[in-house]
Structure formats: structure tokens, C-alpha cells
Scaffold this motif. Sequence first.
Motif, PDB file in Angstrom:
ATOM      1  N   CYS A   1      -1.421 -21.044 -14.863  1.00 49.41           N
ATOM      2  CA  CYS A   1      -2.688 -20.445 -14.038  1.00 49.41           C
ATOM      3  C   CYS A   1      -2.096 -20.556 -12.605  1.00 49.41           C
ATOM      4  O   CYS A   1      -2.252 -19.755 -11.864  1.00 49.41           O
TER       5      CYS A   1
ATOM      6  N   ASP B   1      -0.603 -14.879 -24.039  1.00 45.29           N
ATOM      7  CA  ASP B   1      -1.474 -14.900 -23.099  1.00 45.29           C
ATOM      8  C   ASP B   1      -0.801 -14.671 -21.578  1.00 45.29           C
ATOM      9  O   ASP B   1      -1.277 -14.127 -21.004  1.00 45.29           O
TER      10      ASP B   1
ATOM     11  N   ARG C   1      -6.105  -8.477 -27.012  1.00 45.08           N
ATOM     12  CA  ARG C   1      -7.049  -9.111 -25.985  1.00 45.08           C
ATOM     13  C   ARG C   1      -8.170  -8.514 -25.250  1.00 45.08           C
ATOM     14  O   ARG C   1      -9.214  -9.073 -25.022  1.00 45.08           O
TER      15      ARG C   1
ATOM     16  N   ARG D   1     -11.513  -8.150 -27.242  1.00 46.55           N
ATOM     17  CA  ARG D   1     -12.444  -9.132 -27.506  1.00 46.55           C
ATOM     18  C   ARG D   1     -13.745  -9.077 -26.462  1.00 46.55           C
ATOM     19  O   ARG D   1     -14.598  -9.569 -26.581  1.00 46.55           O
TER      20      ARG D   1
ATOM     21  N   ASP E   1      -7.332 -20.031 -21.837  1.00 51.68           N
ATOM     22  CA  ASP E   1      -8.189 -20.508 -23.003  1.00 51.68           C
ATOM     23  C   ASP E   1      -7.189 -20.783 -24.097  1.00 51.68           C
ATOM     24  O   ASP E   1      -6.511 -20.288 -25.144  1.00 51.68           O
ATOM     25  N   GLY E   2      -6.924 -22.194 -24.321  1.00 52.07           N
ATOM     26  CA  GLY E   2      -6.115 -22.821 -25.173  1.00 52.07           C
ATOM     27  C   GLY E   2      -5.805 -24.260 -24.896  1.00 52.07           C
ATOM     28  O   GLY E   2      -6.193 -24.616 -23.785  1.00 52.07           O
TER      29      GLY E   2
ATOM     30  N   GLU F   1     -10.143 -11.809 -15.480  1.00 57.27           N
ATOM     31  CA  GLU F   1      -9.696 -12.027 -17.058  1.00 57.27           C
ATOM     32  C   GLU F   1      -8.434 -12.535 -17.124  1.00 57.27           C
ATOM     33  O   GLU F   1      -8.108 -13.192 -18.232  1.00 57.27           O
TER      34      GLU F   1
ATOM     35  N   ARG G   1      -0.869 -24.591 -19.648  1.00 60.70           N
ATOM     36  CA  ARG G   1      -1.578 -23.658 -19.278  1.00 60.70           C
ATOM     37  C   ARG G   1      -2.133 -23.720 -17.979  1.00 60.70           C
ATOM     38  O   ARG G   1      -2.253 -22.774 -17.038  1.00 60.70           O
TER      39      ARG G   1
ATOM     40  N   ALA H   1      -8.680 -16.237 -17.318  1.00 64.02           N
ATOM     41  CA  ALA H   1      -9.662 -16.524 -18.490  1.00 64.02           C
ATOM     42  C   ALA H   1      -8.523 -16.647 -19.960  1.00 64.02           C
ATOM     43  O   ALA H   1      -8.757 -17.361 -20.526  1.00 64.02           O
ATOM     44  N   LEU H   2      -7.747 -15.413 -19.899  1.00 60.50           N
ATOM     45  CA  LEU H   2      -6.596 -15.597 -20.957  1.00 60.50           C
ATOM     46  C   LEU H   2      -5.896 -16.991 -20.733  1.00 60.50           C
ATOM     47  O   LEU H   2      -5.357 -17.388 -21.867  1.00 60.50           O
TER      48      LEU H   2
END
Length: 297
Positions: free
Chosen positions: A145, A76, A24, A27, A135-136, A128, A141, A131-132
Amino acid sequence: MAPFDLESYLTTQSSRVETMLRERLDRLGPAGAPPRLVEAMRYSLTAGGKRLRPILCLTFADAVARASLVSALAGDAASSLEYVHTYSLVHDDLPAMDDDDFRRGRPTNHKVYGEGMAILAGDALLTEAFALLADGPEPVRAALCRELAVASGAVGMVGGQVLDTAEDRPADLDYLVRMHRLKTGALIRAACRMGALAGGGDGEALARAQIYGDAVGLAFQIADDVLDVTATREQLGKPAGADAEAGRFTFPAVVGLEASRRMANEHVSLAIEAVRPLEGEGGPLAALACYAVERKS
């Protein structure tokens, strides 16, 4: 029944986490992040450590799914937890906070990259992490968060740090427990709940993850306080007795060393009881709860 082989389990899971973190972080360069910033982030993120939070997350995901869960979602979630934990260590070590020169046996981030870059590296790791998680396509998710945000924010880790650094902090057990439930325990509890969420757990699984996380989080911090009194610098990777030297109130200072050990063991028993319906007898979560207080560093 043979005892659970925690050493092999930790080796396997730690390797799994290291791979996730490297993949990760790698990237960011192609995405346009400044190389020096990525280097500073990598310095602290890949410095080793117990990786307890991501391992707890993955273990709960596996327990709830009843299978080895190798998915982007669980990876993630686990990685985001270690991003946030690492950011907190980078900032805690700064001169304005704990003013530490060493972390995990080597110079702290600001000693290598300077205070400004250390602050920015910590900021980037924190940002970040979300962001991880975002991202999906999985709807869960958003809940992940929220779990991480609450655990790491004003009513979680940051709030606990404020209580820890308060000038009028009392030598009081209730205050100490409240502080550490926020400063250390909130992120450990989130790791457990996020794993259960990532594994598709129901309300009962989440409730058991919360009981376990609360208990292990407090036991882990009590053990940290005990180690600060009893361990050597070589074992800790930083100066021993730092809490006492800084005048901080710890569990041994407030209730005594033996009472602290008893409290930690009582919380471990509570944690093991909470997860027995999820994994049966002698599973990895029970072993990890014991590890939280039996570790030597």
C-alpha cells in the motif's frame, strides 16, 4: 540459446491480467456499487492497452519466487497498479487536463459518460486499488500500500502531472527527466518493487527492482515522446503529434530525435544489467526492457 519469445509471453501475461481485472471488478456489483459507476469503471479498465505495469509486477514476483506465482497477493498488487494507471488516464483526458476525445482508439470516458461520472469513475478506481491491496492477511500488504501510495501521490505521478502542466515549465533536460521520473516512472518503479515484495524478495531484489524500474520508466517515456513524433494516429489510437501541437516540451524537442533514442537505449542496457542476477541471460525482464523502446504504439 533461442531468443526469448516475448510475443507469446505478452499474450499469456495479458490474458492473465485481464482475468484478474475482470474478477476483481465483478465483486463491486454484488457489494452494492451503483451499476452506472461500475459500467464507467469497466469501460476504461477493460479497454485494452499494453498492461505493462501489472505484467512487470507479475514478472518480478515470478523472478524472485523462481516459480510461476499464482497468488491472490501478486494478483491484487498487479490489479491495483492497473486501477491506478487507468484512473490517471481517465482524469488526464478530461477537458481541464489534456482535453482528449480518444483513448486506445475509442471515445474517452467523459465523452461517453460525461465529465462528472468520469471524475467519479477515476476516483473509484483509485480508491478501490487500495481496497484490493489491503484485503488479505499477509503483513507485506501494508508495504505494498505504501509503495503504491507514494508512487501515485504528490511525490510521484500526481506531482509529475503538476510539473507537466506548469505554465513556467522550462525547455530543460533536467526538468524533463525529473518530471517524467515522477509522472510515468514512479508507477513503473512501484510495479517492479511491488512484484519483488509480493514474491518474497529480499533487500537486494528490491534494490535491483528499483534500478530496473527507474531505467525502464524513463526509457518508456522517451519512447512515448519519440512515437508521438514518428507514429501514425492508427498506431497510437489517438492523434499523433499531440504533444508538439499542445506546445509541450518533449525529449525530441529538447535534445533531438537521435539523442532521445540513444538515451532510451542506454537506460534499457542499465535495466538489463540490473536484473541479470535475478533471471540470468535473456529472460522476460530483459525482453520487457527492450520492448519498452521497440514497441510501435
